[in-house]
Design a protein around this motif. Structure first.
Motif, PDB file in Angstrom:
ATOM      1  N   ILE A  62       0.905  -1.215   0.131  1.00 45.30           N
ATOM      2  CA  ILE A  62       0.067  -0.044   0.107  1.00 45.30           C
ATOM      3  C   ILE A  62       0.956   1.324  -0.033  1.00 45.30           C
ATOM      4  CG2 ILE A  62      -0.327   0.105   2.625  1.00 45.30           C
ATOM      5  CD1 ILE A  62      -3.325   0.801   1.851  1.00 45.30           C
ATOM      6  N   PRO A 105       0.045   4.824   1.210  1.00 46.57           N
ATOM      7  CA  PRO A 105      -0.922   5.432   1.802  1.00 46.57           C
ATOM      8  C   PRO A 105      -1.306   7.138   1.591  1.00 46.57           C
ATOM      9  CG  PRO A 105       0.618   4.968   3.421  1.00 46.57           C
ATOM     10  CD  PRO A 105       0.883   4.408   2.068  1.00 46.57           C
ATOM     11  N   LEU A 118       0.737  12.929   4.880  1.00 45.82           N
ATOM     12  CA  LEU A 118      -0.222  13.811   5.882  1.00 45.82           C
ATOM     13  C   LEU A 118      -1.054  14.757   5.377  1.00 45.82           C
ATOM     14  CD1 LEU A 118      -1.028  14.106   8.825  1.00 45.82           C
ATOM     15  CD2 LEU A 118       0.804  15.667   9.192  1.00 45.82           C
ATOM     16  N   ILE A 136      -2.183  15.007   2.398  1.00 43.22           N
ATOM     17  CA  ILE A 136      -2.906  14.402   1.356  1.00 43.22           C
ATOM     18  C   ILE A 136      -4.310  13.664   2.013  1.00 43.22           C
ATOM     19  CG2 ILE A 136      -3.417  12.700  -0.355  1.00 43.22           C
ATOM     20  CD1 ILE A 136      -0.884  13.426  -1.764  1.00 43.22           C
ATOM     21  N   THR A 137      -3.941  13.119   3.112  1.00 45.84           N
ATOM     22  CA  THR A 137      -4.880  12.144   3.885  1.00 45.84           C
ATOM     23  C   THR A 137      -5.483  12.791   5.241  1.00 45.84           C
ATOM     24  OG1 THR A 137      -3.164  11.255   5.186  1.00 45.84           O
ATOM     25  CG2 THR A 137      -3.810  10.080   2.900  1.00 45.84           C
ATOM     26  N   ILE A 195      -4.109  12.040   7.995  1.00 47.29           N
ATOM     27  CA  ILE A 195      -3.784  11.138   8.720  1.00 47.29           C
ATOM     28  C   ILE A 195      -2.422  10.851   8.885  1.00 47.29           C
ATOM     29  CG2 ILE A 195      -4.814   8.726   9.583  1.00 47.29           C
ATOM     30  CD1 ILE A 195      -6.690   8.861   7.600  1.00 47.29           C
ATOM     31  N   ILE A 249      -2.184   4.937   9.735  1.00 48.13           N
ATOM     32  CA  ILE A 249      -2.808   4.074   8.626  1.00 48.13           C
ATOM     33  C   ILE A 249      -2.105   2.737   8.746  1.00 48.13           C
ATOM     34  CG2 ILE A 249      -3.186   4.023   6.292  1.00 48.13           C
ATOM     35  CD1 ILE A 249      -3.325   7.000   5.879  1.00 48.13           C
TER      36      ILE A 249
END
Lengths: 324, 324, 324, 324
Positions: free
Chosen positions: C146, C148, C151, C153-154, C156, C161
């Protein structure tokens, strides 16, 4: 041939044969199979043949390679070699012959992006041979390439751009790569047509208004096309035709219905399909969902085929070495 | 509903109505039209309604906006605002509610890339609110987002990835964006379904094996879906059905042919279509040739709709200001 | 080690040796050269060694391969094989061991996109082994992957994650790929560090706040890092240091100027560089202009290295066959 | 001006002023500030001015807009309008004047992709005006555009391609967009130069061998350039120069060291920097890590500026409407 549109000489021939008989005057056909690839060579020898098939006089080589769908790396190399051999049969290049490869189509629209992607993977050498002639490997010949973009992006007919560049550069050969529309979904990405007639106005997915051929450009022009879409309209229409054929078989020969079906000609079929399929369907295309991956694979196949054909005594490993 | 696949509650209702009658027990429907957008709200109120439509109990809001095809920037804003209003009707968020937006689908396959593209355009704020709570605008609420990729890319069920993240993060709301298959080509890119039932296993283009809903995730889950393809199979089958309907009209009521046609049920039609369309057609999809541009436009519409819905008292200009 | 930032154990050791002497207590080093690749293995064996080098206790293998800059396809394979061998020395996998590969970094920022690009080229198999265990080649082991996103962009923490997914999936091994900052421009893209210590908080280009290692994830975690940038600040500072060293050589030992230079310690140098280099320089990075091509090449190298290491008795041809 | 390379007339003037005095014969300069944007207009009026600054005779307008770094959407519009005004001062277009916009640079290399990205966002109209003259809005004028790709991609000098197209199309104006190298990192992406002298051979990041200007193309040619990189070499050298200046201030005027420093001329400095910076540094560039986002923003600014300048009485909203 009515309203059904095809860019493939092979399909033009099939349509002719369906509606007429096997022998087509002014057309010579030979076929062979090499390592799972069916090679059909349609030679349109006379104006009569040209009229029968609705394609300009010249040589059309079609490779049918259904194994493309597996996207196997070994088969990729096999196919590239066959393409190289067939291209070499159509052209005569000497050590100094300059080839201009033109990648037609729109890089923003996946099924139309084949041409630009081939150009992207090509071993381009003309500039090195010009500026550093002594440092260059003996087997390389001058190749240059451009993907000019489509009318909607440039505001200029692709033909005008290429004509301007060809007049300035005076290459010995032009090879134009284009995405085509096919009649049959099982041809998408799996059939490759190589023709020494160049490209006629109005062919390809992108509806060019000006042809790219010896008449317009003044130099020999090879066209390499791969169907990447089927118009959704074609699918609807073919489904209807097959259903009607089926009903004809079932109906009693003297019944009123049989008569109705038999009388249903091209025009009525077209009228019917226009009722059946929604109006927008004309702009809709059928592709595999993985068309992005398929286009990438076929672009690799064509680029390697060209790299092998345009340079001398090269292996695919050599090409990879030079490209990096 | 046989072998025809649809992810839209609207189409499930249409199919039901075609085959049955207008009133569907356990289902309430209301419709309105706002600025050229037809809003249908299908409320499946009971297990009976659930069984009739083959969709889980809950609320399904469908926006039909054929004007999307013009890709007009002003209409884009109108539509985003309507989407925001409809989302707000389904959820209750307070100032500290954390929303996790999940972009489902495969970014490498254009018609399946809608979810990841929406995530890419989202105003993501959870980290700023966590690390710099004082510096942040009062109207922002904590939003986070992820596009995990599909099973073929990750080797992990999307549902497993999201479940792991949800268990760790404990958001108050999950919103999952997905590309859907539709029955009708004129819905591609032009119909938006918002449902508070989440996503069922097997829906969407990408064939998820695990659902994303309140049962599996443990938090309220909204699903937003947009049809981006029609399976080519559907087109062939619909063409046949319409042709048969047409023949039925023409045939004499007592003729043998009329009987044959009337008796032709779902199963026989399926058998026939299997003969007519080539085997690979099942994997083929119908899309507009400009699907790349359409997906970009719809991703903008959905992202702005979410940005307006998840934060408070925001205009689209505010959102653009914060995103940069 | 002051304000100079490095993610490479090799550079930490160099810095230590410059400022101190050759022997570092609690650290064992061995070096070898294989086919043009210099392999340095720094083993930090005790808390003392950890303190000296400012890196967690564990094993750090560094491959220096300046030939990467030629982007030669044959060398690519050589390097992938060496990487595979070194990875295998750090981990013990059996037939059923599940490996999760994590591509850290931001796919929208070229020098930070290495991790996601490696994930993109990986032979991912966990889902096939799970759903179709009988149809699978015996040499494949379960690998999942993955990328992910960062930070920004998400919203989180990447660590959150991954922790969520690891807790759900319970893999036997995590391998995290990351782009690093180096001190020296000639290391960009040409040095590969493999460490069984995982990733510390704050390392990498993207400033992670949470580490990815056995303590945080609960499973053995390998980190593979490649420097893709040098901070422009580092260049300015190193230029100054070298100039001062030069002046020290030229100045008469008892002159006032010599004294001034000798007294100029780390702090004063930092103050000086802050005057010299513009404020924004801290965020500026130095990369080769062709960083896009370099990242693609290195991503291929790492992905093939992982593919060879994580599956059994595979050749690169086998891997290519399975990936397509 | 020795070995330091700059494409900006503004920097040429600064260098001249540093090394000489304020008044430059044959050069007229005026400056103004509009909404946070500093506009400098350097008019090189005579061969003497041309020689002093090492730039061809003509008008160079430089916009310095440090606020670009915030990537604010409102400022984007302000800046586009200023660019449009300045372009209009340099050219006279009537209703039928055809403009060809040329996007120079390599789309595969982020800091060199500005030109192609501007072309991508342009309102292109020539084809509509030609084929559907009656259906078109009165305010539109014929604009066409091409991003031909760099020498390494096409094997053809960009100048040759453009010359071929210009000879065929005979536009009234050519506008060439290019990414430049700057001397100062705080100019990256934040300075826009508009010059009616076209582009000289050897300028830009991509080292063109043939100029694009009125002499070579036969039509008036505007060049718009934005620095997107600083060569790493420049940073090292400037750091050294500033350190030396600092030491000169500290050294006693009659000391031997002071004499040494004063005598250190351009050549010695170059020799020193060659020792200090590694050999590869010449090809290394300094960019912000977020160069991808910055290029996108600047491409939007330039494209809108051109759209406003080349059509008549348009707002940015109008442009967006027409582009979709």
């Amino acid at each position: 041939m009515g309203s059904i549109r095809t860019d493939l000489a092979l399909e033009a021939r099939e349509l002719y044969q369906q509606q007429n008989r096997d022998y087509i005057p002014g057309v010579k056909v030979d076929e062979e199979e090499v390592e799972g690839v069916k090679i059909s060579r349609v030679h349109i020898l006379s104006p009569l043949g040209q009229e029968s098939l609705g394609k300009p006089q010249g040589n059309y080589i079609t490779l049918e390679a259904p194994d493309i769908k597996n996207r196997d790396p070994e088969f990729q190399q096999t196919l590239s070699k066959i393409i190289a051999q067939e291209i070499k049969k159509l052209v005569t290049l000497n050590k100094n012959s300059v080839t201009l490869v033109v990648g037609l189509g729109n890089w923003n629209i996946t099924p139309d992006s084949l041409g630009p992607k081939v150009v992207d993977r090509l071993l381009v050498t003309r500039h090195i041979l010009e500026y550093l002639p002594d440092q260059i490997d003996d087997r390389l010949r001058p190749v240059c390439a451009i993907a000019p973009g489509v009318l909607g992006i440039t505001g200029i007919e692709t033909g005008e751009i290429i004509k301007g560049i060809v007049d300035r550069l005076k290459p010995d050969l032009v090879i134009a790569i284009d995405a085509l529309a096919s009649r049959r979904t099982d041809r998408i990405g799996m059939t490759i047509q190589i023709a020494d007639t160049g490209i006629s106005p109005g062919s390809g997915i992108g509806n060019k208004r000006m042809g790219l051929n010896k008449e317009t450009l003044g130099v020999p022009t090879i066209a390499i096309g791969v169907p990447t879409v089927v118009y959704a309209y074609t699918i609807g229409r073919d489904s209807l035709q097959m259903l009607i054929d089926k009903f004809v078989d079932h109906a009693t020969a003297d019944s009123q219905f049989y008569q109705m079906l038999k009388q249903m000609g091209e025009e009525q079929l077209d009228a019917l399909i226009h009722q059946v399929v929604t109006q927008e369907l004309g702009d809709l295309v059928v592709t595999p969902k993985e068309i992005d991956l398929l286009i990438d694979y076929v672009a690799d196949v064509l680029a390697d085929g060209l790299n092998l054909a345009l340079h001398e005594d090269m292996t695919i490993e050599d090409v990879k070495y030079f490209i990096n």
